[in-house]
Design an enzyme around this catalytic site. Structure first.
Site, short mmCIF file in Angstrom:
data_model
loop_
_atom_site.label_atom_id
_atom_site.label_comp_id
_atom_site.label_asym_id
_atom_site.label_seq_id
_atom_site.Cartn_x
_atom_site.Cartn_y
_atom_site.Cartn_z
N GLU A 272 0.83 -1.21 0.00
CA GLU A 272 0.00 0.00 0.00
C GLU A 272 0.86 1.25 0.00
O GLU A 272 0.55 2.23 -0.69
CB GLU A 272 -0.94 0.02 1.21
CG GLU A 272 -1.95 -1.11 1.25
CD GLU A 272 -3.11 -0.96 0.26
OE1 GLU A 272 -3.15 0.05 -0.47
OE2 GLU A 272 -3.96 -1.87 0.20
N ARG A 276 0.51 3.78 -3.13
CA ARG A 276 -0.12 5.08 -2.85
C ARG A 276 0.91 6.18 -2.65
O ARG A 276 0.78 7.27 -3.21
CB ARG A 276 -1.00 4.98 -1.60
CG ARG A 276 -2.09 3.94 -1.73
CD ARG A 276 -3.08 4.05 -0.59
NE ARG A 276 -3.87 2.83 -0.51
CZ ARG A 276 -5.10 2.76 -0.04
NH1 ARG A 276 -5.71 3.84 0.40
NH2 ARG A 276 -5.75 1.61 0.02
N ASP A 405 -4.69 -9.87 -8.29
CA ASP A 405 -4.92 -8.91 -9.38
C ASP A 405 -3.72 -8.14 -9.95
O ASP A 405 -3.30 -8.35 -11.09
CB ASP A 405 -6.04 -7.93 -8.99
CG ASP A 405 -5.90 -7.38 -7.58
OD1 ASP A 405 -4.83 -7.54 -6.98
OD2 ASP A 405 -6.86 -6.78 -7.09
N GLU A 539 -12.53 0.22 -9.76
CA GLU A 539 -12.18 -0.74 -10.82
C GLU A 539 -13.13 -0.75 -12.02
O GLU A 539 -12.68 -0.90 -13.17
CB GLU A 539 -12.05 -2.16 -10.24
CG GLU A 539 -10.86 -2.36 -9.31
CD GLU A 539 -11.07 -1.77 -7.92
OE1 GLU A 539 -12.24 -1.48 -7.55
OE2 GLU A 539 -10.07 -1.58 -7.19
C1 DMJ Z 1 -6.59 0.48 -4.78
O1 DMJ Z 1 -5.85 0.77 -3.64
C2 DMJ Z 1 -5.70 -0.11 -5.81
O2 DMJ Z 1 -6.33 -0.10 -7.00
C3 DMJ Z 1 -5.32 -1.49 -5.48
O3 DMJ Z 1 -4.56 -2.11 -6.50
C4 DMJ Z 1 -6.51 -2.35 -5.18
N1 DMJ Z 1 -7.69 -1.64 -5.06
C5 DMJ Z 1 -7.74 -0.42 -4.39
C6 DMJ Z 1 -9.05 0.27 -4.65
O4 DMJ Z 1 -10.12 -0.58 -4.73
#
Ligand code: DMJ
Length: 648
Positions: A272, A276, A405, A539
């Site tokens: 994260e 971010r 994912d 998404e």
């Molecule tokens: C986001 O923090 C990013 O897209 C992450 O890869 C997974 N999903 C969240 C938002 O849903």
């Protein structure tokens, strides 16, 4: 101590930890420290007293001992009158009379005086200390400690200047005004929503990681530990910039310059923080050219590196920014690290090596890639869990949604970001997608294409909101796919977009649930109460935007607008935007969280959907998984430190 619980709030992971859990042991350590300190003081006072008493004895009772011993002990350390030093054990004064002896006596006398004065001062200080309360002593210890830290900081020459590197082509970072007035109106509305989200955070949550828009105060989750690192500010910066909200951008920049500090005792999620913070800072740097963002990104990246100190080099999920100690989520199968977490570092780390000249970042992510390439894959699929101690897979669970994912996303994007020179990444992506199509992608009875989850040889006919990003990924990867299957993948992207739109359209609020089923007559609807929430996730809108860029089919703008209106109607409150707990209820309750990714991703993708294609053109930019655009690096012409020629 951590308390895992199943609270699926954001990102790729599910559980939460109790904040502030680490403060108690630290407090106890401080108490132990002060008790030891007092004991030490008493002991030193006692020794000083004994030593002093010795000097206060009448001269003749100790002279002999001094003559025999003190010189032997002290002389080797005292400058000789001739300017040199006496060699150890060389008793040059013993047995000499006259002038030398007299001078030596004087020296002894002055030495005694000095020791006497020293001991009196020490005694006095010790007495004063013992008069003080425990609190006063603790405060003193704290001041001393801070002084030491400050001194160390002063000694540190500060961050080394980064080497100058050519700025990659930075084009299409502003404007993008659409020619059609109705589209422009929609775009303005999205910009207004961003203003409301930002201003609310500015007013009620400034400096906190996120905002509670109903309680109107700051909010944070376990992914940021107990830190207050202004996640929303960093995550939102590039959206502000792209939208032309320059005053707000400057405000954010100022906060970062003055307050963003990574020396905090906080256990954060490596994934994260990477997507971010590092992604957000790098994007802000490339868009604005402001050096501060680059420096902060590099400072933070250094703090993440200890997470890679595992027997295999597969990083821990969490790392303490101060101590560098890492560990994994308690809930992950067999102490494993998570595929979507350790597999979602490549883009940012390649840029870090490019900008710093430090090969470590590039080498760390390439090591992960090589290790994965050597491993057996059950049915050609990558399980979501990998143990960083043993290098073995955990539970055989494969998904294109949560836990898996963005691993696939970053393989494709590594290739795109390298100006399509990283063909190893492209090949790995193609092989992985081929296995996914074979085992996980099916059509429902009602004709909806969905991506299920593979659990120990069994396909679960359930799709997550997170999985909906894959529509955009398939479209983005269509060009360059093997065997001329571009048309097939664009079509697959369109089918996933359609299914995800259905998951929105079949709810009362016209917002998508967290997960939906294709089983027992059910088609794209959530069954369990704890899968009915919508937490401002991006998404589905992300996939609409990619599909729009590649097809210009107006239905994608139409679907995006439906989602924007539903968010504005059901999630907007006076203190910002909140997630809702049940998208099938006409009277939903709020979860009272404005997620930072709402500003980073959801609103950015919406804004781009109603902008012209020359704003952040896909030939020049690749979005990280948090929608932070990073420029394509022309790696055909650049040698990354630590890279091997064979890879280009
Ligand atoms: C986001 O923090 C990013 O897209 C992450 O890869 C997974 N999903 C969240 C938002 O849903």
């Amino acid at each position: 101590m951590t308390t895992p619980a199943l609270l699926p709030l954001s990102g790729r992971r599910i559980p939460t930890l109790s904040p502030g859990a680490s403060s108690f042991p630290h407090h106890r350590a401080t108490l132990r420290l002060s008790e030891k300190f007092i004991l030490l003081l008493i002991l030193s006072a006692f020794i000083t007293l004994c030593f002093g008493a010795f000097f206060f004895l009448p001269d003749n009772s100790k002279h002999k001992r001094f003559d025999l011993g003190l010189e032997d002990v002290l002389i080797p350390h005292i400058d000789s009158p001739k300017g040199g030093k006496h060699a150890a054990g060389q008793v040059v004064i013993h047995g000499q009379g006259g002038h030398d002896e007299h001078r030596h006596r004087e020296e002894e006398e002055s030495l005694r005086d000095k020791i006497r004065a020293d001991h009196e001062r020490a005694l006095q200080e010790a007495k004063e200390k013992l008069r003080k309360s425990r609190e006063e002593l603790q405060a003193e210890i704290q001041t001393e400690k801070s002084k030491v830290v400050e001194d160390l900081k002063k000694k540190d020459t500060g961050p080394k200047p980064l080497p100058p590197v050519p700025m990659p082509q930075v084009v299409g970072v502003s404007d993008g005004e659409p020619p059609e007035p109705d589209v422009k109106e929609k775009r303005d509305k999205i910009r207004e929503m961003m203003k409301h989200a930002w201003d609310s955070y500015r007013q009620y949550g400034w400096g906190h990681n996120e905002l509670k828009p109903l309680a109107k105060k700051g909010h944070s989750t376990n992914i940021f530990g107990n830190s207050q690192m202004g996640a929303t500010i960093v995550d939102a910066l590039d959206t502000l910039y792209i939208m032309g909200l320059h005053e707000e951008f400057k405000d954010g920049q100022e906060w970062i310059e003055q307050n963003l500090d990574f020396g905090v005792n906080a256990e954060v999620s490596v994934f994260e923080v990477n997507i971010r913070f590092i992604g957000g800072l790098l994007a802000a740097y490339y868009l604005s050219g402001q050096e501060v963002f680059k420096l902060k990104a590099v400072q933070l990246a250094e703090k993440l590196l200890p997470a890679f100190n595992t027997p295999t080099g597969i990083p821990w999920a969490m790392v303490n920014l101060k101590s560098g100690v890492g560990r994994n989520w308690g809930w992950a199968s067999a102490g494993s690290s998570i595929l979507a977490e350790f597999g979602t570092l490549h883009m940012e780390f390649v840029h870090l090596t490019y900008l710093t000249g430090n090969p470590a970042y590039y080498q760390k992510v390439m090591h992960i890639r090589k290790l994965l390439a050597k491993m057996d894959r059950p049915n050609g699929l990558y399980p979501n869990y990998l143990n960083p101690r043993t290098g073995r897979w955990g539970q055989h669970h494969t998904s294109v949604g949560g836990l898996g994912d963005s691993f696939y996303e970053y393989l494709l994007k590594a290739w795109l970001m390298s100006d399509k020179t990283d063909t190893e990444a492209r090949k790995t992506y193609d092989d992985a997608i081929e296995a996914i199509e074979r085992h996980l992608i099916r059509k429902s009875n009602g004709g909806l294409t969905f991506i299920g989850e593979w659990k120990n040889g069994h396909l679960e006919r359930k799709m997550g909101h997170l999985t909906c990003f894959a529509g955009g990924m398939f479209a983005l990867g269509a060009d360059g796919s093997p065997d001329d299957k571009a048309g097939h993948y664009l079509q697959l992207g369109a089918e996933i977009a359609h299914t995800c739109h259905e998951s929105y359209d079949r709810t009362v609020l016209k917002l998508g649930p967290e997960a939906f089923k294709f089983d027992s007559g059910l088609e794209a609807v959530a069954v369990r109460q704890n899968e009915k929430y919508y937490i401002l996730r991006p998404e589905v809108i992300e996939t609409y935007w990619y599909m729009w860029r590649f097809t210009h089919d107006p239905k994608y703008r139409q679907w995006g607008w439906e989602a924007a209106q539903a968010i504005d109607k059901y999630c907007r409150v006076s203190g910002g935007f909140s997630g809702v707990k049940d998208v099938y209820s006409s009277n939903p309750t709020y979860d009272d969280v404005q997620q930072s990714f709402f500003l980073a991703e959801t609103l950015k993708y919406l804004y781009l959907l109603f902008s012209s294609d020359n704003l952040i053109p896909l030939e020049n930019w690749v979005f990280n998984t948090e929608a932070h655009p990073l420029p394509v690096l022309h790696l055909g012409n650049i040698t990354l430190p630590g890279s091997e020629p064979a890879q280009r």
